[in-house]
Design a protein around this motif. Structure first.
Motif, PDB file in Angstrom:
ATOM      1  N   GLY A 233       0.815  -1.207   0.000  1.00  0.00           N
ATOM      2  CA  GLY A 233       0.000   0.000   0.000  1.00  0.00           C
ATOM      3  C   GLY A 233       0.851   1.260   0.000  1.00  0.00           C
ATOM      4  O   GLY A 233       0.553   2.228  -0.713  1.00  0.00           O
ATOM      5  N   LEU A 234       1.925   1.255   0.808  1.00  0.00           N
ATOM      6  CA  LEU A 234       2.807   2.422   0.860  1.00  0.00           C
ATOM      7  C   LEU A 234       3.503   2.650  -0.474  1.00  0.00           C
ATOM      8  O   LEU A 234       3.630   3.794  -0.939  1.00  0.00           O
ATOM      9  CB  LEU A 234       3.839   2.258   1.978  1.00  0.00           C
ATOM     10  CG  LEU A 234       3.302   2.321   3.410  1.00  0.00           C
ATOM     11  CD1 LEU A 234       4.426   2.080   4.415  1.00  0.00           C
ATOM     12  CD2 LEU A 234       2.637   3.659   3.681  1.00  0.00           C
ATOM     13  N   VAL A 235       3.982   1.577  -1.085  1.00  0.00           N
ATOM     14  CA  VAL A 235       4.659   1.696  -2.383  1.00  0.00           C
ATOM     15  C   VAL A 235       3.703   2.267  -3.425  1.00  0.00           C
ATOM     16  O   VAL A 235       4.048   3.208  -4.164  1.00  0.00           O
ATOM     17  CB  VAL A 235       5.213   0.330  -2.846  1.00  0.00           C
ATOM     18  CG1 VAL A 235       5.679   0.401  -4.304  1.00  0.00           C
ATOM     19  CG2 VAL A 235       6.351  -0.109  -1.946  1.00  0.00           C
ATOM     20  N   LEU A 236       2.481   1.705  -3.492  1.00  0.00           N
ATOM     21  CA  LEU A 236       1.498   2.184  -4.464  1.00  0.00           C
ATOM     22  C   LEU A 236       1.131   3.641  -4.198  1.00  0.00           C
ATOM     23  O   LEU A 236       1.068   4.467  -5.128  1.00  0.00           O
ATOM     24  CB  LEU A 236       0.246   1.308  -4.412  1.00  0.00           C
ATOM     25  CG  LEU A 236      -0.907   1.721  -5.352  1.00  0.00           C
ATOM     26  CD1 LEU A 236      -0.454   1.655  -6.801  1.00  0.00           C
ATOM     27  CD2 LEU A 236      -2.124   0.836  -5.123  1.00  0.00           C
ATOM     28  N   GLY A 237       0.889   3.968  -2.922  1.00  0.00           N
ATOM     29  CA  GLY A 237       0.515   5.337  -2.577  1.00  0.00           C
ATOM     30  C   GLY A 237       1.611   6.333  -2.916  1.00  0.00           C
ATOM     31  O   GLY A 237       1.336   7.420  -3.450  1.00  0.00           O
ATOM     32  N   VAL A 238       2.856   5.977  -2.628  1.00  0.00           N
ATOM     33  CA  VAL A 238       3.976   6.874  -2.924  1.00  0.00           C
ATOM     34  C   VAL A 238       4.140   7.062  -4.426  1.00  0.00           C
ATOM     35  O   VAL A 238       4.392   8.174  -4.905  1.00  0.00           O
ATOM     36  CB  VAL A 238       5.268   6.336  -2.285  1.00  0.00           C
ATOM     37  CG1 VAL A 238       6.484   7.115  -2.792  1.00  0.00           C
ATOM     38  CG2 VAL A 238       5.190   6.426  -0.769  1.00  0.00           C
ATOM     39  N   LEU A 239       3.991   5.973  -5.200  1.00  0.00           N
ATOM     40  CA  LEU A 239       4.107   6.080  -6.659  1.00  0.00           C
ATOM     41  C   LEU A 239       3.047   7.026  -7.236  1.00  0.00           C
ATOM     42  O   LEU A 239       3.342   7.868  -8.083  1.00  0.00           O
ATOM     43  CB  LEU A 239       3.991   4.697  -7.303  1.00  0.00           C
ATOM     44  CG  LEU A 239       5.188   3.756  -7.122  1.00  0.00           C
ATOM     45  CD1 LEU A 239       4.881   2.386  -7.716  1.00  0.00           C
ATOM     46  CD2 LEU A 239       6.433   4.349  -7.769  1.00  0.00           C
ATOM     47  N   ILE A 240       1.816   6.869  -6.749  1.00  0.00           N
ATOM     48  CA  ILE A 240       0.737   7.758  -7.215  1.00  0.00           C
ATOM     49  C   ILE A 240       1.031   9.200  -6.811  1.00  0.00           C
ATOM     50  O   ILE A 240       0.813  10.145  -7.585  1.00  0.00           O
ATOM     51  CB  ILE A 240      -0.622   7.297  -6.647  1.00  0.00           C
ATOM     52  CG1 ILE A 240      -0.981   5.908  -7.187  1.00  0.00           C
ATOM     53  CG2 ILE A 240      -1.726   8.292  -7.009  1.00  0.00           C
ATOM     54  CD1 ILE A 240      -2.241   5.313  -6.567  1.00  0.00           C
TER      55      ILE A 240
ATOM     56  N   LEU B 148      -5.354  11.022  -4.210  1.00  0.00           N
ATOM     57  CA  LEU B 148      -5.499   9.564  -4.210  1.00  0.00           C
ATOM     58  C   LEU B 148      -4.297   8.898  -3.553  1.00  0.00           C
ATOM     59  O   LEU B 148      -4.449   7.935  -2.783  1.00  0.00           O
ATOM     60  CB  LEU B 148      -5.675   9.054  -5.646  1.00  0.00           C
ATOM     61  CG  LEU B 148      -5.884   7.541  -5.795  1.00  0.00           C
ATOM     62  CD1 LEU B 148      -7.156   7.105  -5.070  1.00  0.00           C
ATOM     63  CD2 LEU B 148      -5.964   7.156  -7.274  1.00  0.00           C
ATOM     64  N   GLY B 149      -3.097   9.393  -3.836  1.00  0.00           N
ATOM     65  CA  GLY B 149      -1.892   8.815  -3.237  1.00  0.00           C
ATOM     66  C   GLY B 149      -1.902   8.914  -1.728  1.00  0.00           C
ATOM     67  O   GLY B 149      -1.573   7.956  -1.018  1.00  0.00           O
ATOM     68  N   ILE B 150      -2.296  10.091  -1.211  1.00  0.00           N
ATOM     69  CA  ILE B 150      -2.363  10.270   0.245  1.00  0.00           C
ATOM     70  C   ILE B 150      -3.418   9.348   0.851  1.00  0.00           C
ATOM     71  O   ILE B 150      -3.204   8.744   1.915  1.00  0.00           O
ATOM     72  CB  ILE B 150      -2.658  11.741   0.577  1.00  0.00           C
ATOM     73  CG1 ILE B 150      -1.464  12.617   0.184  1.00  0.00           C
ATOM     74  CG2 ILE B 150      -2.969  11.906   2.064  1.00  0.00           C
ATOM     75  CD1 ILE B 150      -1.704  14.098   0.332  1.00  0.00           C
ATOM     76  N   GLN B 151      -4.557   9.201   0.183  1.00  0.00           N
ATOM     77  CA  GLN B 151      -5.603   8.311   0.693  1.00  0.00           C
ATOM     78  C   GLN B 151      -5.130   6.863   0.729  1.00  0.00           C
ATOM     79  O   GLN B 151      -5.407   6.139   1.687  1.00  0.00           O
ATOM     80  CB  GLN B 151      -6.854   8.431  -0.180  1.00  0.00           C
ATOM     81  CG  GLN B 151      -7.623   9.715   0.033  1.00  0.00           C
ATOM     82  CD  GLN B 151      -8.983   9.690  -0.638  1.00  0.00           C
ATOM     83  OE1 GLN B 151      -9.565   8.634  -0.851  1.00  0.00           O
ATOM     84  NE2 GLN B 151      -9.489  10.857  -0.979  1.00  0.00           N
ATOM     85  N   VAL B 152      -4.432   6.430  -0.304  1.00  0.00           N
ATOM     86  CA  VAL B 152      -3.920   5.057  -0.337  1.00  0.00           C
ATOM     87  C   VAL B 152      -2.935   4.823   0.807  1.00  0.00           C
ATOM     88  O   VAL B 152      -2.967   3.781   1.480  1.00  0.00           O
ATOM     89  CB  VAL B 152      -3.252   4.757  -1.695  1.00  0.00           C
ATOM     90  CG1 VAL B 152      -2.521   3.419  -1.653  1.00  0.00           C
ATOM     91  CG2 VAL B 152      -4.287   4.746  -2.811  1.00  0.00           C
ATOM     92  N   ILE B 153      -2.063   5.787   1.061  1.00  0.00           N
ATOM     93  CA  ILE B 153      -1.087   5.659   2.146  1.00  0.00           C
ATOM     94  C   ILE B 153      -1.787   5.580   3.501  1.00  0.00           C
ATOM     95  O   ILE B 153      -1.491   4.704   4.329  1.00  0.00           O
ATOM     96  CB  ILE B 153      -0.099   6.843   2.116  1.00  0.00           C
ATOM     97  CG1 ILE B 153       0.795   6.757   0.870  1.00  0.00           C
ATOM     98  CG2 ILE B 153       0.770   6.863   3.375  1.00  0.00           C
ATOM     99  CD1 ILE B 153       1.653   7.982   0.643  1.00  0.00           C
TER     100      ILE B 153
END
Length: 383
Positions: free
Chosen positions: A315-322, A363-368
């Motif tokens: 989740g952190l990797v995906l959120g940071v990438l976004i 979206l990235g912040i929400q995913v994180i």
């Protein structure tokens, strides 16, 4: 003597009809040679119902907590029978015709539900709205959400084994108790069937306890909350698919439909669809976890896979990438602005960059944040 059948009747001021219901049930025991008992689950009667039940040698259980479901649970919990049949004490159901329920229970079914639409609804027995709107719609929703082939979710006449009742672990206290019983039986993989049942006009001179709109809403609310797929997951997928597809097309170029041109203003709405859809997806996951961990829904293999594939690191990797994509787009937008000496820009062109930039940052912040919270909920599963 071993009790085979317990008949449970919830009671709140049913003096007008209680005696005839008890006598019909007793006659049924005698006619079919069944060892049975009758329990009157009294919910605070003040009209002499208790005295009537005692005079006819029915067992009275006093249930202090108010509500249809509370009364029934109080009565059922004290039942000694292998099988239990419940029905209202208003003479709308004929207690002398319970044999079809007993036959199915003896055949191995855990829950047998009456179907008034197959058996027949006598004139004046069911209000128009209940007959043609409430019951059909709520039964359709129940069948759709839970894949249960029961045509009358709210029939008050039904039979079940005591063992099945304990497995269902019913929680609700009001009229939605009827829906919960069927849903829990399905979720617990119990054997369910239905039998035709005739509904007669009740014999009371007062208004029934059932409230059309408030009790209908309680049924609908229960069916929705116990089905997070329909309440959150499916709306999430629809919103996100529509949002992603339409936003992608609008980022490339405006869309013209006859004389209507959809441009960056529409893009603002379509991108919000994705964010709203993601919020629905988050609530689906959180609701699923809460329901399973509190024994409201059974744990499935898919539930365990939820924590296997969704974890903090991914989740952190995906959120940071976004988030990085959003920062790059933002930098590109500032670069274009700088090339114009930070003067006026063409909104149609720049918003095609700025809106996706803001969207991906959000979206990235929400995913994180979701990944962090989800990992906390999953600590117990990772032991």
């Amino acid at each position: 003597m071993n009790i085979e059948l317990t008949v449970v009747m919830p009671c709140l001021n049913e003096a007008e009809t209680l005696a005839i219901c008890i006598k019909k049930a007793q006659a049924f025991f005698t006619a079919e040679n069944i060892a049975g008992e009758i329990i009157i689950a009294d919910n605070g009667s003040t009209d002499g119902s208790i005295q009537i039940a005692e005079q006819l040698q029915a067992q009275v259980v006093h249930v202090k907590e108010k509500g249809y479901g509370s009364a029934l649970k109080g009565g059922i919990e004290t039942a000694n029978g292998t099988y239990i049949i419940m029905a209202d004490a208003d003479n709308s159901y004929d207690f002398s015709t319970l044999l079809p329920f007993i036959v199915q229970l003896r055949a191995g079914y855990d829950l047998v539900v009456g179907n008034r639409f197959k058996g027949g609804i006598k004139t004046g027995a069911m209000p128009f709205l209940h007959k043609y709107l409430g019951n059909p719609v709520l039964s359709f929703i129940g069948k759709l959400f839970y894949k249960i082939e029961i045509g009358d979710f709210h029939c008050g006449l039904r039979g079940f084994t005591k063992a099945a009742f304990l497995k269902m672990d019913l929680k609700t206290s009001g009229m939605e108790f009827a829906s919960e019983m069927i849903v829990k039986a399905k979720l617990k993989k119990l054997k369910i069937t239905e039998v035709p049942t005739i509904l007669h006009p009740d014999g009371r001179s007062r208004k029934p306890h059932l409230n059309t709109w408030s009790d209908g809403w309680r049924h609908l609310r229960f069916l929705s909350l116990y089905s997070p797929n329909w309440l959150f997951l499916y709306p999430a997928l629809v919103l996100m698919i529509i949002g992603i597809v339409s936003s992608t097309l609008l980022i490339i170029h405006p869309i013209q439909i006859k004389n209507v041109v959809l441009d960056v203003h529409t893009l603002l709405y379509t991108s919000s669809f994705v964010l709203i859809g993601f919020q629905f997806l988050v609530f689906y996951c959180l609701t699923k976890i809460y329901a399973v961990e509190n024994d409201l829904l059974p744990k499935s293999n898919r539930y365990d896979k939820l924590f296997k594939y969704i974890n903090l690191e991914r989740g952190l990797v995906l959120g940071v990438l976004i988030l990085i994509i959003g920062c790059i787009l933002s930098y590109y937008g500032v670069f274009i602005w700088k090339s114009k000496d930070f003067g006026n820009l063409n909104p149609t062109n720049t918003l095609r960059i700025v809106i996706p930039a803001v969207f991906t940052i959000l979206l990235g912040i929400q995913v994180i944040l979701f990944s962090l919270f989800f990992s906390i909920l999953g600590l117990k599963n990772n032991k």
